[in-house]
Design a protein around this motif. Structure first.
Motif, PDB file in Angstrom:
ATOM      1  N   ALA A 104      10.233 -26.617 -24.413  1.00  0.00           N
ATOM      2  CA  ALA A 104       9.908 -26.535 -25.865  1.00  0.00           C
ATOM      3  C   ALA A 104       9.903 -24.932 -26.401  1.00  0.00           C
ATOM      4  CB  ALA A 104       8.731 -27.035 -25.643  1.00  0.00           C
ATOM      5  N   ARG A 106      10.805 -22.991 -30.613  1.00  0.00           N
ATOM      6  CA  ARG A 106      11.042 -23.016 -31.970  1.00  0.00           C
ATOM      7  C   ARG A 106      11.811 -22.071 -32.117  1.00  0.00           C
ATOM      8  NH1 ARG A 106       5.273 -22.262 -34.935  1.00  0.00           N
ATOM      9  NH2 ARG A 106       5.002 -20.244 -33.804  1.00  0.00           N
ATOM     10  N   ASN A 126       7.350 -30.345 -33.542  1.00  0.00           N
ATOM     11  CA  ASN A 126       5.759 -30.831 -33.853  1.00  0.00           C
ATOM     12  C   ASN A 126       5.087 -31.857 -33.510  1.00  0.00           C
ATOM     13  OD1 ASN A 126       6.747 -28.152 -35.038  1.00  0.00           O
ATOM     14  ND2 ASN A 126       5.919 -28.898 -36.904  1.00  0.00           N
ATOM     15  N   GLY A 127       5.090 -33.022 -32.124  1.00  0.00           N
ATOM     16  CA  GLY A 127       4.093 -33.835 -31.769  1.00  0.00           C
ATOM     17  C   GLY A 127       5.251 -35.286 -32.062  1.00  0.00           C
ATOM     18  N   TRP A 145       8.342 -26.763 -33.316  1.00  0.00           N
ATOM     19  CA  TRP A 145       8.400 -26.688 -31.903  1.00  0.00           C
ATOM     20  C   TRP A 145       9.388 -27.854 -31.452  1.00  0.00           C
ATOM     21  CZ3 TRP A 145       6.866 -22.476 -29.762  1.00  0.00           C
ATOM     22  CH2 TRP A 145       6.249 -21.769 -29.984  1.00  0.00           C
ATOM     23  N   ASP A 147      11.338 -30.253 -27.978  1.00  0.00           N
ATOM     24  CA  ASP A 147      11.526 -30.050 -26.435  1.00  0.00           C
ATOM     25  C   ASP A 147      12.327 -31.721 -26.373  1.00  0.00           C
ATOM     26  OD1 ASP A 147       8.957 -32.478 -25.884  1.00  0.00           O
ATOM     27  OD2 ASP A 147       8.339 -30.259 -26.354  1.00  0.00           O
ATOM     28  N   TYR A 178       7.468 -22.284 -26.109  1.00  0.00           N
ATOM     29  CA  TYR A 178       5.986 -22.668 -26.195  1.00  0.00           C
ATOM     30  C   TYR A 178       5.368 -22.110 -25.131  1.00  0.00           C
ATOM     31  CZ  TYR A 178       2.716 -25.989 -26.935  1.00  0.00           C
ATOM     32  OH  TYR A 178       1.438 -26.923 -26.951  1.00  0.00           O
ATOM     33  N   GLN A 183       5.793 -30.063 -25.517  1.00  0.00           N
ATOM     34  CA  GLN A 183       4.611 -29.808 -25.899  1.00  0.00           C
ATOM     35  C   GLN A 183       4.282 -31.511 -26.342  1.00  0.00           C
ATOM     36  OE1 GLN A 183       5.711 -30.169 -30.634  1.00  0.00           O
ATOM     37  NE2 GLN A 183       7.187 -30.405 -29.518  1.00  0.00           N
TER      38      GLN A 183
END
Length: 352
Positions: A104, A106, A126-127, A145, A147, A178, A183
């Motif tokens: 991860a 950004r 982002n999750g 973010w 990955d 990250y 993440q």
């Protein structure tokens, strides 16, 4: 004062000017104010059939830990330092093998992924976890973010598109790793795509992001939806589409109806068999990726013959025209810096 004295005085004045980090505009006026936009970028084609074996080689020779991202950059012959595909945009082929994870990170640059081949991989933005399937367009807006993880059984390859050449030219680039390889997944899988998949029926309980204005809330534009739209329109013989680009659709931001990213517009086109585009030119630079089919694009005096999964570019203000043979349709994905030029009042086009 004699001519010789004048020359000596001028030379001293020019030397003093240089020492002051100043320069005479009258000696560079033509270069700074050209009659038409010049471009160091050249029309160029990157054949997938030749890039793919190279990517597979480095998938064996170079680990993800060594590479961070295993990407073959598509470097324009006229833009090698710093490397870019067109002055404002970048294209690359990324490969992830089964069992691998791309850690991860950004960055300030906006990015997207257009999936070329493979199955079983996901990207988390982002999750939110998004599946990666051929033809899908996945967004990674700036400072999100992201990955990638691959649990499938064959190589996963996609087209990376970024605006880092523009961001870096503005001296606005940032990058951060990250604090863990991946993440946590904090949202339901593909929630954004499911919520905004229904035309102009947007969820009323959500509002546009103030942190990322101009960014589409949709994480993934799945190919099944894109193909359905293209087929429905293209089957109507009465719909001619664009004289230059065929049946051209733009991936849109459901909040604004505009481009999916503030600096990048993404589009998909179906060129019917026998299509012969009307030549035109515009100030936007464009990168094309061949989803399927074959044809050619004439850029100036240069002809680029393209096939499945090839990538090619048309620099800004270059005259171009697409052609497709009569034995089958072709589908082109493209992305362009047109939103930037329009925002600055610098977009111009003409038909030739």
């Amino acid at each position: 004062m004699t001519s010789t004295e004048n020359t000596t005085t001028d030379e001293r004045a020019y030397a003093s000017m240089a020492e002051l980090s100043a320069a005479p505009l009258w000696r560079q006026y033509g270069e700074l104010m050209p009659a038409e936009p010049p471009s160091r970028a050249r029309a160029h084609l990157w054949p997938y059939a030749r890039l793919r074996p190279v990517a597979l080689h480095f998938s064996r020779a170079l680990s993800m830990a060594e590479a961070e991202r295993r990407v073959l950059m598509m470097v324009n012959p006229g833009l090698t330092d710093p490397p870019a595909t067109v002055p404002t945009l970048f294209a690359g082929i990324q490969i992830v093998m089964p069992g691998e994870t791309a850690r991860a990170h950004r960055h300030a640059a906006n990015a997207f992924r257009f999936i070329i081949e493979g199955d079983g991989a996901v990207t988390t933005v982002n999750g939110e976890q998004l599946a990666m399937r051929p033809g899908d367009l996945l967004l990674t807006p700036g400072w999100h973010w992201h990955d990638h993880a691959h649990q499938g059984h064959s190589p996963m390859m996609w087209l990376d598109g970024l605006d880092y050449p523009l961001v870096n030219s503005l001296n606005a680039g940032f990058f951060e790793l990250y604090d863990a390889p991946v993440q946590p997944v904090a949202n339901p899988d593909e929630a954004s795509s499911r919520q905004f998949r229904h035309g102009r029926l947007n969820p009323a309980w959500r509002a546009p992001s103030t942190d990322h204005p101009g960014v589409s809330p949709v994480g993934s534009y799945p190919w099944e939806e894109t193909e359905r739209a293209l087929a429905t329109i293209a089957e109507a013989a009465s719909v001619a589409g664009s004289a230059a680009e065929g049946i051209l659709l733009e991936y849109s931001n459901p909040w604004t109806g505009g481009p999916v990213l503030p600096t990048i517009a993404c589009r998909i086109a179906r060129l019917r068999a026998g299509f012969a585009g009307v030549p035109r030119q515009h100030t936007a630079s464009t990168i094309y990726h061949v989803v399927s089919g074959s044809g050619s694009t004439t850029v100036g005096e240069q002809r680029l013959d393209w096939n499945d999964h090839d990538t090619f570019c048309v620099p800004g203000w270059a005259r171009y025209a697409h052609q497709v043979a009569s034995d089958g349709d072709a589908t082109l994905f493209s992305y362009t810096d047109e939103p930037v030029l329009r925002a600055l009042g610098l977009y111009r086009e003409q038909w030739l």
